[in-house]
Design a protein around this motif. Structure first.
Motif, PDB file in Angstrom:
ATOM      1  N   ARG A 146      41.967  36.487  45.407  1.00  0.00           N
ATOM      2  CA  ARG A 146      42.450  35.335  45.760  1.00  0.00           C
ATOM      3  C   ARG A 146      40.736  34.675  46.825  1.00  0.00           C
ATOM      4  O   ARG A 146      40.493  33.640  46.339  1.00  0.00           O
ATOM      5  CB  ARG A 146      42.962  35.212  47.573  1.00  0.00           C
ATOM      6  CG  ARG A 146      43.049  34.010  48.392  1.00  0.00           C
ATOM      7  CD  ARG A 146      44.363  33.861  49.212  1.00  0.00           C
ATOM      8  NE  ARG A 146      43.852  34.656  50.358  1.00  0.00           N
ATOM      9  CZ  ARG A 146      44.739  36.044  50.317  1.00  0.00           C
ATOM     10  NH1 ARG A 146      45.284  36.722  49.390  1.00  0.00           N
ATOM     11  NH2 ARG A 146      44.987  37.071  51.265  1.00  0.00           N
ATOM     12  N   SER A 147      39.589  34.985  47.255  1.00  0.00           N
ATOM     13  CA  SER A 147      38.486  35.178  47.474  1.00  0.00           C
ATOM     14  C   SER A 147      37.698  34.699  46.568  1.00  0.00           C
ATOM     15  O   SER A 147      36.108  34.129  46.340  1.00  0.00           O
ATOM     16  CB  SER A 147      37.723  36.357  48.463  1.00  0.00           C
ATOM     17  OG  SER A 147      38.782  37.068  49.142  1.00  0.00           O
ATOM     18  N   MET A 152      44.136  23.979  51.796  1.00  0.00           N
ATOM     19  CA  MET A 152      43.132  24.652  52.737  1.00  0.00           C
ATOM     20  C   MET A 152      44.269  25.815  52.525  1.00  0.00           C
ATOM     21  O   MET A 152      43.372  26.747  54.045  1.00  0.00           O
ATOM     22  CB  MET A 152      42.449  23.907  53.015  1.00  0.00           C
ATOM     23  CG  MET A 152      41.723  23.028  52.593  1.00  0.00           C
ATOM     24  SD  MET A 152      40.288  23.305  53.500  1.00  0.00           S
ATOM     25  CE  MET A 152      39.234  24.265  53.550  1.00  0.00           C
ATOM     26  N   ASN A 200      34.542  26.839  45.311  1.00  0.00           N
ATOM     27  CA  ASN A 200      33.923  26.258  46.041  1.00  0.00           C
ATOM     28  C   ASN A 200      32.626  25.298  45.670  1.00  0.00           C
ATOM     29  O   ASN A 200      31.788  25.094  45.552  1.00  0.00           O
ATOM     30  CB  ASN A 200      33.646  26.937  47.020  1.00  0.00           C
ATOM     31  CG  ASN A 200      34.689  26.792  48.335  1.00  0.00           C
ATOM     32  OD1 ASN A 200      35.278  26.126  47.646  1.00  0.00           O
ATOM     33  ND2 ASN A 200      34.636  28.178  49.209  1.00  0.00           N
ATOM     34  N   HIS A 242      38.928  33.301  43.911  1.00  0.00           N
ATOM     35  CA  HIS A 242      39.421  32.474  43.687  1.00  0.00           C
ATOM     36  C   HIS A 242      38.644  30.775  44.103  1.00  0.00           C
ATOM     37  O   HIS A 242      37.602  29.934  43.099  1.00  0.00           O
ATOM     38  CB  HIS A 242      40.981  32.045  43.251  1.00  0.00           C
ATOM     39  CG  HIS A 242      41.396  30.810  43.143  1.00  0.00           C
ATOM     40  ND1 HIS A 242      42.009  30.055  44.101  1.00  0.00           N
ATOM     41  CD2 HIS A 242      41.691  30.269  42.029  1.00  0.00           C
ATOM     42  CE1 HIS A 242      41.885  28.825  43.954  1.00  0.00           C
ATOM     43  NE2 HIS A 242      42.577  29.479  42.633  1.00  0.00           N
ATOM     44  N   ASN A 243      38.580  31.358  45.159  1.00  0.00           N
ATOM     45  CA  ASN A 243      38.437  30.334  46.768  1.00  0.00           C
ATOM     46  C   ASN A 243      36.839  30.322  46.263  1.00  0.00           C
ATOM     47  O   ASN A 243      36.582  29.159  46.305  1.00  0.00           O
ATOM     48  CB  ASN A 243      38.398  30.372  47.809  1.00  0.00           C
ATOM     49  CG  ASN A 243      39.781  30.936  47.783  1.00  0.00           C
ATOM     50  OD1 ASN A 243      40.427  30.198  47.680  1.00  0.00           O
ATOM     51  ND2 ASN A 243      40.627  31.470  49.016  1.00  0.00           N
TER      52      ASN A 243
END
Length: 206
Positions: free
Chosen positions: A91-92, A170, A99, A94-95
């Motif tokens: 998940r990190s 978000m 970004n 991916h974000n």
């Protein structure tokens, strides 16, 4: 002073000792470099491949994964002892990848917008100088916004998303989005206050 993340290399043999997710997080919070390196060694290759599916660039993918691990180490005391470590890492990444892509898209939007501005003012050298100066300070003002505030501002102003869409994307409440946008606009006004005269001149001269 925040301790720096341990130096690590991209590829290792998997460690023989296996820990539960709860144990891993507990030991990370305690500052265990050995466990940190264990997690890095076990997941780097697959996380790199995952980041590559977004970025299509080996070096950028590696940089994104490195950034994620550095941030985990720097903020290890904020880790929560529940949930899957693997899921959290993916998940990190991916974000972080999204970004980066959004930031690049915003930069491209600015280049197109100000390229048009410069073309329209091609015969007015003084206006060119002012446009360049304003562009520089708008970039700087946006980049100096707090991270969450900046992302929400960019999604609203450059992605043209509605507040509810941003909130859904978000995982935040619409009230939080409204507050963060208000904060972003207030900070932008403060940071660009001295350039109000320039902006008015550019609007009037059109």
């Amino acid at each position: 002073m925040t301790a720096k993340a341990p130096i690590f290399i991209a590829y290792f043999h998997p460690l023989k000792v296996e820990y539960s997710d709860t144990t891993i997080i507990t030991l990370l919070k305690q500052g265990s470099e050995k466990v940190f390196e264990t997690v890095f060694k076990d997941h780097f290759k697959n996380l790199h491949a995952y980041a590559y599916t977004f970025l299509k660039d080996d070096e950028l993918a590696e940089e994104v994964v490195q950034n994620v691990f550095c941030r985990i180490w720097e903020k290890r005391d904020q880790l929560k002892p529940e949930g899957s470590v693997k899921a959290y890492l993916y998940r990190s990444v991916h974000n972080e990848s999204l970004n980066y892509l959004k930031h690049q898209k915003v930069k491209a939007s600015f280049r197109v917008y100000y390229a048009d501005e410069m073309e329209n003012a091609s015969n007015l050298s003084s206006e060119k100088v002012m446009v360049n100066e304003l562009e520089k300070h708008i970039h700087q003002a946006i980049n100096e916004l707090p991270q969450q505030c900046r992302i929400i501002f960019q999604l609203s102003r450059f992605e043209h998303l509605k507040y509810q869409q941003i909130a859904d994307q978000m995982g935040l409440s619409i009230k939080t989005i409204e507050n963060q946008m208000g904060k972003a606009l207030k900070l932008m006004r403060v940071k660009l206050a001295e350039f109000l005269t320039i902006m008015l001149f550019l609007l009037i001269s059109r």
